[in-house]
Scaffold this motif. Sequence first.
Motif, PDB file in Angstrom:
ATOM      1  N   ALA A 174       0.891  -1.039   0.008  1.00 26.74           N
ATOM      2  CA  ALA A 174       0.122   0.033   0.082  1.00 26.74           C
ATOM      3  C   ALA A 174       0.868   1.235   0.051  1.00 26.74           C
ATOM      4  N   GLN A 175       1.959   1.306   0.797  1.00 27.91           N
ATOM      5  CA  GLN A 175       2.758   2.635   0.678  1.00 27.91           C
ATOM      6  C   GLN A 175       3.519   2.904  -0.564  1.00 27.91           C
ATOM      7  N   GLU A 176       3.893   1.931  -1.266  1.00 33.10           N
ATOM      8  CA  GLU A 176       4.255   2.041  -2.662  1.00 33.10           C
ATOM      9  C   GLU A 176       3.417   2.696  -3.573  1.00 33.10           C
ATOM     10  N   ARG A 177       2.479   1.716  -3.787  1.00 31.99           N
ATOM     11  CA  ARG A 177       1.162   2.285  -4.128  1.00 31.99           C
ATOM     12  C   ARG A 177       0.613   3.604  -3.820  1.00 31.99           C
ATOM     13  N   CYS A 178       0.552   3.975  -2.910  1.00 34.30           N
ATOM     14  CA  CYS A 178       0.217   5.322  -2.211  1.00 34.30           C
ATOM     15  C   CYS A 178       1.219   6.600  -2.883  1.00 34.30           C
ATOM     16  N   SER A 179       2.528   6.277  -2.754  1.00 33.35           N
ATOM     17  CA  SER A 179       3.470   7.019  -3.214  1.00 33.35           C
ATOM     18  C   SER A 179       3.247   7.279  -4.765  1.00 33.35           C
ATOM     19  N   ARG A 180       3.062   6.136  -5.525  1.00 34.43           N
ATOM     20  CA  ARG A 180       2.741   6.370  -6.995  1.00 34.43           C
ATOM     21  C   ARG A 180       1.515   7.240  -7.360  1.00 34.43           C
ATOM     22  N   LEU A 181       0.500   6.839  -6.537  1.00 33.15           N
ATOM     23  CA  LEU A 181      -0.756   7.652  -6.741  1.00 33.15           C
ATOM     24  C   LEU A 181      -0.706   8.969  -6.440  1.00 33.15           C
ATOM     25  N   GLU A 182       0.161   9.488  -5.424  1.00 32.64           N
ATOM     26  CA  GLU A 182       0.233  11.004  -5.078  1.00 32.64           C
ATOM     27  C   GLU A 182       1.108  11.479  -6.023  1.00 32.64           C
ATOM     28  N   GLN A 183       2.056  10.831  -6.722  1.00 28.25           N
ATOM     29  CA  GLN A 183       2.718  11.682  -7.504  1.00 28.25           C
ATOM     30  C   GLN A 183       1.820  11.703  -8.761  1.00 28.25           C
ATOM     31  N   LEU A 184       0.974  10.798  -9.179  1.00 28.93           N
ATOM     32  CA  LEU A 184       0.088  11.032 -10.266  1.00 28.93           C
ATOM     33  C   LEU A 184      -0.905  12.117 -10.052  1.00 28.93           C
ATOM     34  N   ALA A 185      -1.275  12.421  -8.689  1.00 27.64           N
ATOM     35  CA  ALA A 185      -2.148  13.513  -8.199  1.00 27.64           C
ATOM     36  C   ALA A 185      -1.592  14.635  -8.231  1.00 27.64           C
ATOM     37  N   LEU A 186      -0.347  14.910  -8.054  1.00 27.30           N
ATOM     38  CA  LEU A 186       0.466  16.020  -8.221  1.00 27.30           C
ATOM     39  C   LEU A 186       0.628  16.660  -9.373  1.00 27.30           C
ATOM     40  N   GLU A 187       0.883  15.522 -10.382  1.00 28.22           N
ATOM     41  CA  GLU A 187       1.153  15.682 -11.768  1.00 28.22           C
ATOM     42  C   GLU A 187      -0.251  16.499 -12.258  1.00 28.22           C
TER      43      GLU A 187
END
Length: 187
Positions: A174-187
């Motif tokens: 979950a933490q790794e997926r969360c980090s990738r989703l955060e990056q997508l949200a910021l972009e």
Amino acid sequence: VTTIDRVRDPDRLMDLTSGIRSNVVRIDDRRARLEASMRSISIASAVSLHHLTYGCAVTVAPTQPSGDDFLISLVVNGRARLRYGDSEVLVKAGEVGLVAPYKGFRLQMSADFDQLIVTVRRAKLEALASRLVGHEPDQPLEFAFPQDVTVAPRRALRVLEALVLTAADADADAQERCSRLEQLALE
């Protein structure tokens, strides 16, 4: 997750919402009664969500002109006049208002104003802008204002929803997926 319900004292509300930004809340109609409610969740290292309603027409202004976060208001209901620096725009349901952390702002909201505020850490967004578009990291990251407030936030909401669900997941990935989703949200 932070929850506040039916707060009637503007000073107490100021204390309770200082995690978003320290604001002064003024009730616009002396006969009206403040009944503020907020639900907040920190969903990633640089992104938090806050669902905030006031229950009456209010004007909100920060106690300090700048902050550490970009504030993105996704308007669910009602309307508000958003002033940022010397510029002003009217935002209503289905529209987005963005406040950068560099200048003062004022938000004058209708009694039925309902918003989802996405806070994004300034340093994280500035670093991303530097990588994506060559923004100078030591310069303020300003967006055109008034913005195109009619941008439909549906895609952003889907990414944020996935981020919230992933942040609530307890499995090891979950933490790794969360980090990738955060990056997508910021972009």
